[in-house]
Enzyme design. Structure first.
Site, PDB file in Angstrom:
ATOM      1  N   LYS A  82       0.849   5.451   8.021  1.00 17.01           N
ATOM      2  CA  LYS A  82       1.450   5.645   6.686  1.00 17.01           C
ATOM      3  C   LYS A  82       0.330   5.785   5.650  1.00 17.01           C
ATOM      4  O   LYS A  82       0.344   6.682   4.814  1.00 17.01           O
ATOM      5  CB  LYS A  82       2.348   4.437   6.399  1.00 17.01           C
ATOM      6  CG  LYS A  82       2.960   4.353   5.026  1.00 17.01           C
ATOM      7  CD  LYS A  82       2.236   3.379   4.110  1.00 17.01           C
ATOM      8  CE  LYS A  82       2.154   1.961   4.608  1.00 17.01           C
ATOM      9  NZ  LYS A  82       1.432   1.043   3.726  1.00 17.01           N
ATOM     10  N   LYS A 106      -7.435   1.807  -3.064  1.00 14.08           N
ATOM     11  CA  LYS A 106      -7.070   1.365  -1.705  1.00 14.08           C
ATOM     12  C   LYS A 106      -7.204   2.536  -0.709  1.00 14.08           C
ATOM     13  O   LYS A 106      -7.582   2.347   0.451  1.00 14.08           O
ATOM     14  CB  LYS A 106      -5.638   0.825  -1.720  1.00 14.08           C
ATOM     15  CG  LYS A 106      -5.057   0.457  -0.365  1.00 14.08           C
ATOM     16  CD  LYS A 106      -5.645  -0.800   0.252  1.00 14.08           C
ATOM     17  CE  LYS A 106      -5.067  -1.033   1.645  1.00 14.08           C
ATOM     18  NZ  LYS A 106      -5.500  -2.260   2.273  1.00 14.08           N
ATOM     19  N   THR A 129       0.879  -1.175   0.000  1.00 18.09           N
ATOM     20  CA  THR A 129       0.000   0.000   0.000  1.00 18.09           C
ATOM     21  C   THR A 129       0.913   1.219   0.000  1.00 18.09           C
ATOM     22  O   THR A 129       1.641   1.456   0.972  1.00 18.09           O
ATOM     23  CB  THR A 129      -0.900   0.028   1.249  1.00 18.09           C
ATOM     24  OG1 THR A 129      -1.644  -1.192   1.291  1.00 18.09           O
ATOM     25  CG2 THR A 129      -1.858   1.209   1.185  1.00 18.09           C
TER      26      THR A 129
HETATM   27  N1  LIG Z   1      -1.131  -6.502   7.556  1.00 20.49           N
HETATM   28  C1  LIG Z   1      -2.288  -6.211   6.966  1.00 20.49           C
HETATM   29  O1  LIG Z   1      -3.386  -6.538   7.462  1.00 20.49           O
HETATM   30  C2  LIG Z   1      -2.297  -5.478   5.630  1.00 20.49           C
HETATM   31  C3  LIG Z   1      -3.484  -5.468   4.887  1.00 20.49           C
HETATM   32  C4  LIG Z   1      -3.491  -4.833   3.667  1.00 20.49           C
HETATM   33  C5  LIG Z   1      -2.354  -4.184   3.199  1.00 20.49           C
HETATM   34  N2  LIG Z   1      -1.219  -4.190   3.947  1.00 20.49           N
HETATM   35  C6  LIG Z   1      -0.030  -3.485   3.399  1.00 20.49           C
HETATM   36  O2  LIG Z   1       0.857  -4.477   2.900  1.00 20.49           O
HETATM   37  C7  LIG Z   1       2.209  -4.037   3.090  1.00 20.49           C
HETATM   38  C8  LIG Z   1       2.951  -5.056   3.950  1.00 20.49           C
HETATM   39  O3  LIG Z   1       2.257  -5.157   5.202  1.00 20.49           O
HETATM   40  P1  LIG Z   1       2.664  -6.270   6.274  1.00 20.49           P
HETATM   41  O4  LIG Z   1       1.622  -6.219   7.326  1.00 20.49           O
HETATM   42  O5  LIG Z   1       2.990  -7.552   5.600  1.00 20.49           O
HETATM   43  O6  LIG Z   1       4.011  -5.593   6.840  1.00 20.49           O
HETATM   44  P2  LIG Z   1       5.182  -6.247   7.683  1.00 20.49           P
HETATM   45  O7  LIG Z   1       4.741  -7.488   8.383  1.00 20.49           O
HETATM   46  O8  LIG Z   1       5.794  -5.150   8.464  1.00 20.49           O
HETATM   47  O9  LIG Z   1       6.224  -6.703   6.539  1.00 20.49           O
HETATM   48  C9  LIG Z   1       6.927  -5.766   5.763  1.00 20.49           C
HETATM   49  C10 LIG Z   1       7.854  -6.525   4.850  1.00 20.49           C
HETATM   50  O10 LIG Z   1       8.597  -5.571   4.065  1.00 20.49           O
HETATM   51  C11 LIG Z   1       9.995  -5.772   4.287  1.00 20.49           C
HETATM   52  N3  LIG Z   1      10.643  -4.461   4.214  1.00 20.49           N
HETATM   53  C12 LIG Z   1      10.235  -3.306   4.796  1.00 20.49           C
HETATM   54  N4  LIG Z   1      11.079  -2.320   4.493  1.00 20.49           N
HETATM   55  C13 LIG Z   1      12.039  -2.855   3.707  1.00 20.49           C
HETATM   56  C14 LIG Z   1      13.193  -2.326   3.077  1.00 20.49           C
HETATM   57  N5  LIG Z   1      13.521  -1.034   3.176  1.00 20.49           N
HETATM   58  N6  LIG Z   1      13.959  -3.163   2.352  1.00 20.49           N
HETATM   59  C15 LIG Z   1      13.633  -4.466   2.244  1.00 20.49           C
HETATM   60  N7  LIG Z   1      12.553  -5.024   2.810  1.00 20.49           N
HETATM   61  C16 LIG Z   1      11.769  -4.216   3.532  1.00 20.49           C
HETATM   62  C17 LIG Z   1      10.084  -6.402   5.648  1.00 20.49           C
HETATM   63  O11 LIG Z   1      11.310  -7.066   5.807  1.00 20.49           O
HETATM   64  P3  LIG Z   1      11.823  -7.536   7.286  1.00 20.49           P
HETATM   65  O12 LIG Z   1      11.235  -8.886   7.506  1.00 20.49           O
HETATM   66  O13 LIG Z   1      13.300  -7.520   7.173  1.00 20.49           O
HETATM   67  O14 LIG Z   1      11.314  -6.502   8.265  1.00 20.49           O
HETATM   68  C18 LIG Z   1       8.891  -7.356   5.596  1.00 20.49           C
HETATM   69  O15 LIG Z   1       9.182  -8.487   4.835  1.00 20.49           O
HETATM   70  C19 LIG Z   1       2.137  -2.640   3.740  1.00 20.49           C
HETATM   71  O16 LIG Z   1       2.217  -1.664   2.730  1.00 20.49           O
HETATM   72  C20 LIG Z   1       0.764  -2.648   4.379  1.00 20.49           C
HETATM   73  O17 LIG Z   1       0.246  -1.337   4.500  1.00 20.49           O
HETATM   74  C21 LIG Z   1      -1.145  -4.832   5.153  1.00 20.49           C
END
Ligand SMILES: NC(=O)c1ccc[n+]([C@@H]2O[C@H](COP(=O)([O-])OP(=O)(O)OC[C@H]3O[C@@H](n4cnc5c(N)ncnc54)[C@H](OP(=O)(O)O)[C@@H]3O)[C@@H](O)[C@H]2O)c1
Length: 305
Positions: free
Chosen positions: A240, A172, A97
């Site tokens: 964010k 979104k 997102t």
């Molecule tokens: N969780 C939800 O319910 C949900 C629902 C819809 C949309 N989203 C969106 O989907 C996206 C991911 O969400 P999430 O909940 O899966 O987040 P998350 O659990 O925090 O995972 C983030 C992922 O991105 C990687 N990452 C972050 N910054 C990075 C960088 N600079 N370089 C390389 N890798 C990086 C992290 O690596 P590490 O493992 O090393 O930290 C991790 O694999 C976000 O944009 C969020 O807004 C989330």
């Protein structure tokens, strides 16, 4: 079956990439924290790469699910980023997102390199990713979309091309705006029901069959009532998303008073140390007001005598 790369194995990316592998595609994963990639490979097979560029080599499509605009730039455009490794004609599908601006920026950079780009943020939460029933909102060229669409099937219940690049992210934003006030209202409802001494499960069993029903109600009322927030969609990510929505609204003239207010409530949750709590933690502000205002706590709790 396709050869694909998956970059970002977080709460969402880990199970989504897992569905992709179980569907029979050849998946190479990259994750910044290597241990997660190792765990993923031991669970689903496939291969692990040391950089996004190495993961992208030879792939027909590269899927990305990281945190925000700057994370995206670093894993796609940065040194050893995905674009360095992608073969001509391959498509990058971005499930992060992020802003519509960064989608347009990445699509232009992809075009210069003879690559395709689709912005494809998702909705449905952690449970939607684990159960393979996400909604995917896409932006990009129709021909590019048609090429990657079958690859989304393993984890999507609803996939639609919303318009040119950036349209997935704009859709979104609407989703996030609709959810902001709803979670606060649900928090107030759960809080009120507890104060009223009602049977919480009975209340939500009944009203979730009526006009107040929502995904948040069905999936979050119980954990809200229990004060459990160590899962799901992080407050840091919600802030964010609201920053992106509010910036876009300043540009298009939309008025978002509740979104702006709820964003401030989440700033308070962050100040309580809840940046990684699920967004349903808004109820903590109603149930633990002393955590917000140390002055209101009894003197002995403030360390005074
Ligand atoms: N969780 C939800 O319910 C949900 C629902 C819809 C949309 N989203 C969106 O989907 C996206 C991911 O969400 P999430 O909940 O899966 O987040 P998350 O659990 O925090 O995972 C983030 C992922 O991105 C990687 N990452 C972050 N910054 C990075 C960088 N600079 N370089 C390389 N890798 C990086 C992290 O690596 P590490 O493992 O090393 O930290 C991790 O694999 C976000 O944009 C969020 O807004 C989330």
């Amino acid at each position: 079956m396709a050869t694909v790369a998956w970059i970002g194995l977080g709460v969402m990316g880990y199970p989504m990439a897992g569905h992709m592998a179980r569907a029979g595609h050849e998946v190479t994963v990259y994750n910044r924290t290597r241990a997660k990639a190792e765990r993923w490979v031991s669970e689903y097979g496939g291969r692990l790469a040391e950089t996004p560029a190495a993961a992208a080599e030879g792939a027909d499509a590269v899927f990305v699910c990281v945190g925000d605009d700057n994370d995206l730039r670093s894993v796609i455009l940065g040194k050893a980023g995905a674009f360095e490794g992608m073969k001509e004609g391959a498509v990058l599908v971005d499930h992060t997102t992020a802003s519509a601006d960064v989608a347009r920026e990445l699509a232009a950079a992809a075009k210069e390199r003879g690559l395709g780009f689709i912005d494809a943020p998702v909705s449905g939460g952690q449970a939607g990713a684990e159960n393979g029933v996400l909604t995917v909102m896409c932006g990009g060229e129709p021909e590019t979309f048609q090429r990657i669409r079958p690859l989304l099937e393993p984890y999507a219940r609803m996939v639609r091309l919303m318009g040119p690049v950036g349209s997935g992210q704009l859709t979104k934003m609407v989703n996030q705006i609709c959810i902001a006030g709803l979670i606060q209202a649900l928090a107030e409802g759960v809080h009120f029901a507890k104060r009223a001494g009602l049977d919480i499960d009975a209340v939500f069993d009944v009203i979730s069959k009526g006009a107040a029903q929502s995904w948040q109600m069905e999936n979050r009322y119980r954990t809200m009532a229990d004060g459990k927030f160590d899962f799901g969609f992080a407050v840091d990510w919600a802030r964010k998303d609201f920053a992106i929505c509010l910036a876009e609204a300043r540009r298009n003239g939309a008025r978002l008073p509740i979104t702006a207010l709820v964003d401030q409530f989440y700033a308070q949750i962050q100040a309580m140390g809840g940046g990684r709590w699920d967004t349903s933690s808004l109820i903590a502000l109603l149930e633990c007001p002393d955590a917000l205002n140390p002055e209101s706590a009894p003197a002995d709790e403030r360390g005074e005598s």
